[in-house]
Write a protein that holds these residues in place. Structure first.
Motif, PDB file in Angstrom:
ATOM      1  N   TYR A   1       0.832  -1.194   0.000  1.00  0.00           N
ATOM      2  CA  TYR A   1       0.000   0.000   0.000  1.00  0.00           C
ATOM      3  C   TYR A   1       0.872   1.251   0.000  1.00  0.00           C
ATOM      4  N   LYS A   2       0.752   2.038  -1.036  1.00  0.00           N
ATOM      5  CA  LYS A   2       1.501   3.295  -1.176  1.00  0.00           C
ATOM      6  C   LYS A   2       0.550   4.456  -0.921  1.00  0.00           C
ATOM      7  N   PHE A   3       0.995   5.397  -0.100  1.00  0.00           N
ATOM      8  CA  PHE A   3       0.191   6.571   0.218  1.00  0.00           C
ATOM      9  C   PHE A   3       0.968   7.832  -0.141  1.00  0.00           C
ATOM     10  N   PRO A   4       0.266   8.860  -0.626  1.00  0.00           N
ATOM     11  CA  PRO A   4       0.926  10.134  -0.930  1.00  0.00           C
ATOM     12  C   PRO A   4       1.460  10.796   0.341  1.00  0.00           C
ATOM     13  N   LYS A   5       2.431  11.706   0.152  1.00  0.00           N
ATOM     14  CA  LYS A   5       3.042  12.383   1.299  1.00  0.00           C
ATOM     15  C   LYS A   5       2.059  13.270   2.059  1.00  0.00           C
ATOM     16  N   ASP A   6       0.992  13.729   1.399  1.00  0.00           N
ATOM     17  CA  ASP A   6       0.028  14.595   2.080  1.00  0.00           C
ATOM     18  C   ASP A   6      -1.182  13.824   2.617  1.00  0.00           C
ATOM     19  N   THR A   7      -0.967  12.563   2.963  1.00  0.00           N
ATOM     20  CA  THR A   7      -2.013  11.729   3.553  1.00  0.00           C
ATOM     21  C   THR A   7      -2.387  12.266   4.937  1.00  0.00           C
ATOM     22  N   THR A   8      -3.667  12.202   5.267  1.00  0.00           N
ATOM     23  CA  THR A   8      -4.169  12.649   6.561  1.00  0.00           C
ATOM     24  C   THR A   8      -4.411  11.443   7.468  1.00  0.00           C
ATOM     25  N   ALA A   9      -3.999  11.542   8.722  1.00  0.00           N
ATOM     26  CA  ALA A   9      -4.210  10.486   9.708  1.00  0.00           C
ATOM     27  C   ALA A   9      -5.161  10.988  10.794  1.00  0.00           C
ATOM     28  N   SER A  10      -6.193  10.198  11.088  1.00  0.00           N
ATOM     29  CA  SER A  10      -7.162  10.542  12.135  1.00  0.00           C
ATOM     30  C   SER A  10      -7.305   9.359  13.072  1.00  0.00           C
ATOM     31  N   ILE A  11      -7.506   9.656  14.344  1.00  0.00           N
ATOM     32  CA  ILE A  11      -7.800   8.592  15.309  1.00  0.00           C
ATOM     33  C   ILE A  11      -9.306   8.474  15.393  1.00  0.00           C
ATOM     34  N   LEU A  12      -9.812   7.312  15.032  1.00  0.00           N
ATOM     35  CA  LEU A  12     -11.248   7.077  14.962  1.00  0.00           C
ATOM     36  C   LEU A  12     -11.641   5.962  15.928  1.00  0.00           C
ATOM     37  N   THR A  13     -12.933   5.844  16.174  1.00  0.00           N
ATOM     38  CA  THR A  13     -13.449   4.809  17.065  1.00  0.00           C
ATOM     39  C   THR A  13     -14.412   3.929  16.294  1.00  0.00           C
ATOM     40  N   ALA A  14     -14.241   2.616  16.443  1.00  0.00           N
ATOM     41  CA  ALA A  14     -15.153   1.660  15.812  1.00  0.00           C
ATOM     42  C   ALA A  14     -16.390   1.550  16.694  1.00  0.00           C
ATOM     43  N   GLY A  15     -17.494   2.109  16.252  1.00  0.00           N
ATOM     44  CA  GLY A  15     -18.713   2.097  17.053  1.00  0.00           C
ATOM     45  C   GLY A  15     -18.680   3.199  18.106  1.00  0.00           C
ATOM     46  N   LEU A  16     -19.680   3.204  18.970  1.00  0.00           N
ATOM     47  CA  LEU A  16     -19.783   4.251  19.987  1.00  0.00           C
ATOM     48  C   LEU A  16     -18.701   4.117  21.054  1.00  0.00           C
ATOM     49  N   LEU A  17     -18.505   2.923  21.549  1.00  0.00           N
ATOM     50  CA  LEU A  17     -17.501   2.697  22.593  1.00  0.00           C
ATOM     51  C   LEU A  17     -16.496   1.622  22.184  1.00  0.00           C
ATOM     52  N   GLY A  18     -16.271   1.456  20.889  1.00  0.00           N
ATOM     53  CA  GLY A  18     -15.397   0.405  20.395  1.00  0.00           C
ATOM     54  C   GLY A  18     -13.927   0.762  20.471  1.00  0.00           C
ATOM     55  N   GLU A  19     -13.109  -0.093  19.871  1.00  0.00           N
ATOM     56  CA  GLU A  19     -11.674   0.121  19.880  1.00  0.00           C
ATOM     57  C   GLU A  19     -11.307   1.308  18.993  1.00  0.00           C
ATOM     58  N   GLN A  20     -10.188   1.929  19.298  1.00  0.00           N
ATOM     59  CA  GLN A  20      -9.725   3.042  18.489  1.00  0.00           C
ATOM     60  C   GLN A  20      -8.716   2.541  17.471  1.00  0.00           C
ATOM     61  N   TYR A  21      -8.716   3.195  16.313  1.00  0.00           N
ATOM     62  CA  TYR A  21      -7.791   2.838  15.245  1.00  0.00           C
ATOM     63  C   TYR A  21      -7.404   4.106  14.506  1.00  0.00           C
ATOM     64  N   ILE A  22      -6.409   4.003  13.644  1.00  0.00           N
ATOM     65  CA  ILE A  22      -5.992   5.149  12.847  1.00  0.00           C
ATOM     66  C   ILE A  22      -6.559   4.999  11.451  1.00  0.00           C
ATOM     67  N   GLY A  23      -7.214   6.032  10.979  1.00  0.00           N
ATOM     68  CA  GLY A  23      -7.749   6.063   9.626  1.00  0.00           C
ATOM     69  C   GLY A  23      -6.893   6.955   8.751  1.00  0.00           C
ATOM     70  N   LEU A  24      -6.457   6.433   7.619  1.00  0.00           N
ATOM     71  CA  LEU A  24      -5.655   7.204   6.678  1.00  0.00           C
ATOM     72  C   LEU A  24      -6.511   7.614   5.490  1.00  0.00           C
ATOM     73  N   VAL A  25      -6.425   8.878   5.100  1.00  0.00           N
ATOM     74  CA  VAL A  25      -7.112   9.385   3.916  1.00  0.00           C
ATOM     75  C   VAL A  25      -6.034   9.918   2.985  1.00  0.00           C
ATOM     76  N   ALA A  26      -5.944   9.318   1.811  1.00  0.00           N
ATOM     77  CA  ALA A  26      -4.896   9.684   0.862  1.00  0.00           C
ATOM     78  C   ALA A  26      -5.119  11.086   0.313  1.00  0.00           C
ATOM     79  N   GLY A  27      -4.019  11.786   0.082  1.00  0.00           N
ATOM     80  CA  GLY A  27      -4.056  13.109  -0.513  1.00  0.00           C
ATOM     81  C   GLY A  27      -3.805  13.017  -2.009  1.00  0.00           C
ATOM     82  N   GLY A  28      -3.248  14.079  -2.583  1.00  0.00           N
ATOM     83  CA  GLY A  28      -3.039  14.112  -4.023  1.00  0.00           C
ATOM     84  C   GLY A  28      -1.594  14.326  -4.434  1.00  0.00           C
ATOM     85  N   ASP A  29      -0.664  14.313  -3.486  1.00  0.00           N
ATOM     86  CA  ASP A  29       0.746  14.522  -3.794  1.00  0.00           C
ATOM     87  C   ASP A  29       1.273  13.378  -4.665  1.00  0.00           C
ATOM     88  N   PRO A  30       2.038  13.684  -5.721  1.00  0.00           N
ATOM     89  CA  PRO A  30       2.567  12.602  -6.555  1.00  0.00           C
ATOM     90  C   PRO A  30       3.656  11.775  -5.866  1.00  0.00           C
TER      91      PRO A  30
END
Length: 156
Positions: free
Chosen positions: A90-119
């Motif tokens: 899995y290759k991600f652009p340099k301007d990828t955004t990382a967010s700490i999210l929760t699975a469900g209301l009181l579930g485990e936390q994980y990191i969500g990556l959203v790819a940007g547009g940097d070549p």
């Protein structure tokens, strides 16, 4: 002869049960993702990581692309530094955004990556610049109560 055959079947059944319990324990303990695939490490700084733990999944579009390796406190910037290992596939652009999210209301936390547009893609040792910290439920409740209390004071 009849007794030893019965003992053999009971022994096999007990071994299968123990094997099933080990697999279940690995799944629940979030350690079933043993992988010999090539990986690269990246890091990100967050103001608040909430309950994020090592071995938490790193996901993009709902697909697990890596795992959290460690979370440490950077005493020069006063932020939490999270190190992640990402599968080399899995290759991600340099301007990828990382967010700490929760699975469900009181579930485990994980990191969500959203790819940007940097070549240019992320490489070993890169640090993500765009991050969003964990949403802490207690902070949301206190902000809501404070705003309601302020609203009530202004009506007098």
């Amino acid at each position: 002869m009849q007794r030893s055959t019965l003992d053999l079947w009971v022994g096999l059944f007990v071994c299968a049960g123990i094997g099933a319990l080990v697999i279940l324990a690995l799944k629940v303990g979030n350690t079933s993702g043993f992988s010999a695939a090539a990986t690269y490490q990246i890091s990100a700084n967050f103001d608040n990581i909430g309950g994020l733990k090592p071995r938490a999944p790193v996901k993009s579009s709902g697909v697990v692309v890596g795992r959290v390796t460690e979370a440490t406190f950077d005493d020069t910037k006063f932020v939490a530094k999270v190190t992640m290992t990402i599968d080399q596939r899995y290759k991600f652009p340099k301007d990828t955004t990382a967010s700490i999210l929760t699975a469900g209301l009181l579930g485990e936390q994980y990191i969500g990556l959203v790819a940007g547009g940097d070549p240019a893609n992320l490489a070993q040792g890169d640090t993500l610049k765009l991050t969003q910290s964990a949403v802490v439920l207690e902070n949301l409740i206190s902000q809501f109560l404070y705003s309601k209390a302020a609203e009530g004071d202004s009506k007098k």
